[in-house]
Design a protein around this motif. Structure first.
Motif, PDB file in Angstrom:
ATOM      1  N   ALA A  78       0.968  -1.366  -0.212  1.00 11.51           N
ATOM      2  CA  ALA A  78       0.072  -0.054  -0.083  1.00 11.51           C
ATOM      3  C   ALA A  78       0.796   1.238  -0.047  1.00 11.51           C
ATOM      4  O   ALA A  78       0.577   2.132  -0.618  1.00 11.51           O
ATOM      5  CB  ALA A  78      -0.985  -0.013   1.146  1.00 11.51           C
ATOM      6  N   ARG A  79       2.073   1.062   0.681  1.00  5.83           N
ATOM      7  CA  ARG A  79       2.745   2.288   0.800  1.00  5.83           C
ATOM      8  C   ARG A  79       3.560   2.605  -0.569  1.00  5.83           C
ATOM      9  O   ARG A  79       3.620   3.647  -1.248  1.00  5.83           O
ATOM     10  CB  ARG A  79       3.768   2.328   1.834  1.00  5.83           C
ATOM     11  CG  ARG A  79       3.304   2.341   3.196  1.00  5.83           C
ATOM     12  CD  ARG A  79       4.535   2.365   4.192  1.00  5.83           C
ATOM     13  NE  ARG A  79       4.164   2.361   5.648  1.00  5.83           N
ATOM     14  CZ  ARG A  79       4.679   1.963   6.491  1.00  5.83           C
ATOM     15  NH1 ARG A  79       5.951   1.451   6.659  1.00  5.83           N
ATOM     16  NH2 ARG A  79       4.262   2.114   7.752  1.00  5.83           N
ATOM     17  N   ALA A  80       4.023   1.601  -1.199  1.00  6.03           N
ATOM     18  CA  ALA A  80       4.531   1.707  -2.585  1.00  6.03           C
ATOM     19  C   ALA A  80       3.415   2.151  -3.491  1.00  6.03           C
ATOM     20  O   ALA A  80       3.782   3.038  -4.269  1.00  6.03           O
ATOM     21  CB  ALA A  80       4.859   0.093  -3.050  1.00  6.03           C
ATOM     22  N   GLN A  81       2.181   1.686  -3.501  1.00  4.98           N
ATOM     23  CA  GLN A  81       1.164   2.270  -4.314  1.00  4.98           C
ATOM     24  C   GLN A  81       1.100   3.684  -4.259  1.00  4.98           C
ATOM     25  O   GLN A  81       0.891   4.452  -5.161  1.00  4.98           O
ATOM     26  CB  GLN A  81       0.024   1.310  -4.246  1.00  4.98           C
ATOM     27  CG  GLN A  81       0.072  -0.171  -4.847  1.00  4.98           C
ATOM     28  CD  GLN A  81      -0.017  -0.258  -6.323  1.00  4.98           C
ATOM     29  OE1 GLN A  81      -0.234   0.725  -6.952  1.00  4.98           O
ATOM     30  NE2 GLN A  81       0.897  -1.157  -6.600  1.00  4.98           N
ATOM     31  N   GLN A  82       0.998   4.059  -2.928  1.00  6.45           N
ATOM     32  CA  GLN A  82       0.740   5.396  -2.582  1.00  6.45           C
ATOM     33  C   GLN A  82       2.058   6.354  -2.959  1.00  6.45           C
ATOM     34  O   GLN A  82       1.682   7.421  -3.693  1.00  6.45           O
ATOM     35  CB  GLN A  82       0.705   5.576  -1.042  1.00  6.45           C
ATOM     36  CG  GLN A  82       0.216   6.997  -0.747  1.00  6.45           C
ATOM     37  CD  GLN A  82       0.155   7.212   1.034  1.00  6.45           C
ATOM     38  OE1 GLN A  82       0.479   6.276   1.460  1.00  6.45           O
ATOM     39  NE2 GLN A  82      -0.229   8.332   1.229  1.00  6.45           N
ATOM     40  N   LEU A  83       3.134   5.941  -2.758  1.00  4.32           N
ATOM     41  CA  LEU A  83       4.179   6.677  -3.395  1.00  4.32           C
ATOM     42  C   LEU A  83       4.347   6.747  -4.969  1.00  4.32           C
ATOM     43  O   LEU A  83       4.543   7.765  -5.654  1.00  4.32           O
ATOM     44  CB  LEU A  83       5.617   5.830  -3.126  1.00  4.32           C
ATOM     45  CG  LEU A  83       6.012   6.300  -1.631  1.00  4.32           C
ATOM     46  CD1 LEU A  83       7.259   5.173  -1.299  1.00  4.32           C
ATOM     47  CD2 LEU A  83       6.353   7.492  -1.230  1.00  4.32           C
ATOM     48  N   LEU A  84       3.897   5.575  -5.694  1.00  5.38           N
ATOM     49  CA  LEU A  84       3.940   5.728  -6.982  1.00  5.38           C
ATOM     50  C   LEU A  84       2.629   6.580  -7.544  1.00  5.38           C
ATOM     51  O   LEU A  84       2.986   7.233  -8.497  1.00  5.38           O
ATOM     52  CB  LEU A  84       3.625   4.232  -7.632  1.00  5.38           C
ATOM     53  CG  LEU A  84       4.678   3.431  -7.472  1.00  5.38           C
ATOM     54  CD1 LEU A  84       4.326   1.833  -8.033  1.00  5.38           C
ATOM     55  CD2 LEU A  84       5.803   3.889  -8.510  1.00  5.38           C
ATOM     56  N   LYS A  85       1.676   6.558  -6.831  1.00  2.17           N
ATOM     57  CA  LYS A  85       0.588   7.495  -7.263  1.00  2.17           C
ATOM     58  C   LYS A  85       0.865   8.936  -7.025  1.00  2.17           C
ATOM     59  O   LYS A  85       0.546   9.786  -7.916  1.00  2.17           O
ATOM     60  CB  LYS A  85      -0.841   7.156  -6.309  1.00  2.17           C
ATOM     61  CG  LYS A  85      -1.875   7.922  -6.626  1.00  2.17           C
ATOM     62  CD  LYS A  85      -3.107   7.271  -5.692  1.00  2.17           C
ATOM     63  CE  LYS A  85      -4.321   7.849  -6.180  1.00  2.17           C
ATOM     64  NZ  LYS A  85      -5.372   7.550  -5.164  1.00  2.17           N
ATOM     65  N   GLU A  86       1.724   9.258  -5.982  1.00  5.48           N
ATOM     66  CA  GLU A  86       2.145  10.767  -5.754  1.00  5.48           C
ATOM     67  C   GLU A  86       2.909  11.190  -6.780  1.00  5.48           C
ATOM     68  O   GLU A  86       3.009  12.483  -7.235  1.00  5.48           O
ATOM     69  CB  GLU A  86       2.825  10.692  -4.349  1.00  5.48           C
ATOM     70  CG  GLU A  86       1.702  10.653  -3.225  1.00  5.48           C
ATOM     71  CD  GLU A  86       2.484  10.629  -1.701  1.00  5.48           C
ATOM     72  OE1 GLU A  86       3.438  10.771  -1.498  1.00  5.48           O
ATOM     73  OE2 GLU A  86       1.554  10.334  -0.834  1.00  5.48           O
ATOM     74  N   TYR A  87       3.850  10.178  -7.168  1.00  9.96           N
ATOM     75  CA  TYR A  87       4.901  10.770  -8.129  1.00  9.96           C
ATOM     76  C   TYR A  87       4.461  10.826  -9.586  1.00  9.96           C
ATOM     77  O   TYR A  87       5.204  11.347 -10.542  1.00  9.96           O
ATOM     78  CB  TYR A  87       6.358   9.897  -7.979  1.00  9.96           C
ATOM     79  CG  TYR A  87       7.003  10.047  -6.589  1.00  9.96           C
ATOM     80  CD1 TYR A  87       7.662  11.513  -6.629  1.00  9.96           C
ATOM     81  CD2 TYR A  87       7.326   9.032  -5.605  1.00  9.96           C
ATOM     82  CE1 TYR A  87       8.213  11.726  -5.414  1.00  9.96           C
ATOM     83  CE2 TYR A  87       7.939   9.472  -4.662  1.00  9.96           C
ATOM     84  CZ  TYR A  87       8.453  10.924  -4.395  1.00  9.96           C
ATOM     85  OH  TYR A  87       8.920  11.093  -3.164  1.00  9.96           O
ATOM     86  N   THR A  88       3.496   9.911  -9.987  1.00 10.09           N
ATOM     87  CA  THR A  88       2.959   9.981 -11.265  1.00 10.09           C
ATOM     88  C   THR A  88       2.027  10.986 -11.550  1.00 10.09           C
ATOM     89  O   THR A  88       1.758  11.205 -12.621  1.00 10.09           O
ATOM     90  CB  THR A  88       2.381   8.441 -11.725  1.00 10.09           C
ATOM     91  OG1 THR A  88       1.333   8.381 -10.557  1.00 10.09           O
ATOM     92  CG2 THR A  88       3.284   7.509 -11.443  1.00 10.09           C
ATOM     93  N   GLU A  89       1.526  11.581 -10.484  1.00  8.95           N
ATOM     94  CA  GLU A  89       0.648  12.649 -10.697  1.00  8.95           C
ATOM     95  C   GLU A  89       1.181  14.072 -10.882  1.00  8.95           C
ATOM     96  O   GLU A  89       2.351  14.439 -10.787  1.00  8.95           O
ATOM     97  CB  GLU A  89      -0.274  13.011  -9.490  1.00  8.95           C
ATOM     98  CG  GLU A  89      -1.147  11.692  -9.257  1.00  8.95           C
ATOM     99  CD  GLU A  89      -1.936  11.773  -7.977  1.00  8.95           C
ATOM    100  OE1 GLU A  89      -1.646  12.760  -7.221  1.00  8.95           O
ATOM    101  OE2 GLU A  89      -3.048  11.103  -7.769  1.00  8.95           O
TER     102      GLU A  89
END
Length: 89
Positions: A78-89
């Motif tokens: 979940a943390r990895a998904q959140q980080l990916l989501k933050e950096y891809t936006e």
């Protein structure tokens, strides 16, 4: 989510509990009806109860460790998904 928490069927749970009961009764009957002294029967009975106790403790500990690892992996994912989501936006 509910199917992930309860992954064992009722048939399997019955089989496991019945097998445990039969094994415990067979061990107890073997000790009681063995042609040996009462002192030796007592020792074998205590050893059998200790073995059952440690087996239950071991299985619970291994299950708790497995559950802990599973939760840890979910949190990491979940943390990895959140980080990916933050950096891809």
């Amino acid at each position: 989510m509910e199917s992930e928490l309860k992954s064992n069927s009722t048939g399997w749970l019955f089989y496991v509990k019945a097998s445990f009961a039969v094994a415990l009764l067979a061990t107890g009957a073997g000790i009681v009806f063995a042609p040996i002294d009462l002192l030796v029967k007592g020792y074998m009975g205590i050893c059998a109860l200790f073995l059952v106790s440690t087996t239950i403790t071991l299985s619970k500990t291994l299950r708790d460790e497995h559950e802990s690892q599973r939760i840890h992996n979910r949190i990491s994912e979940a943390r990895a998904q959140q980080l990916l989501k933050e950096y891809t936006e």
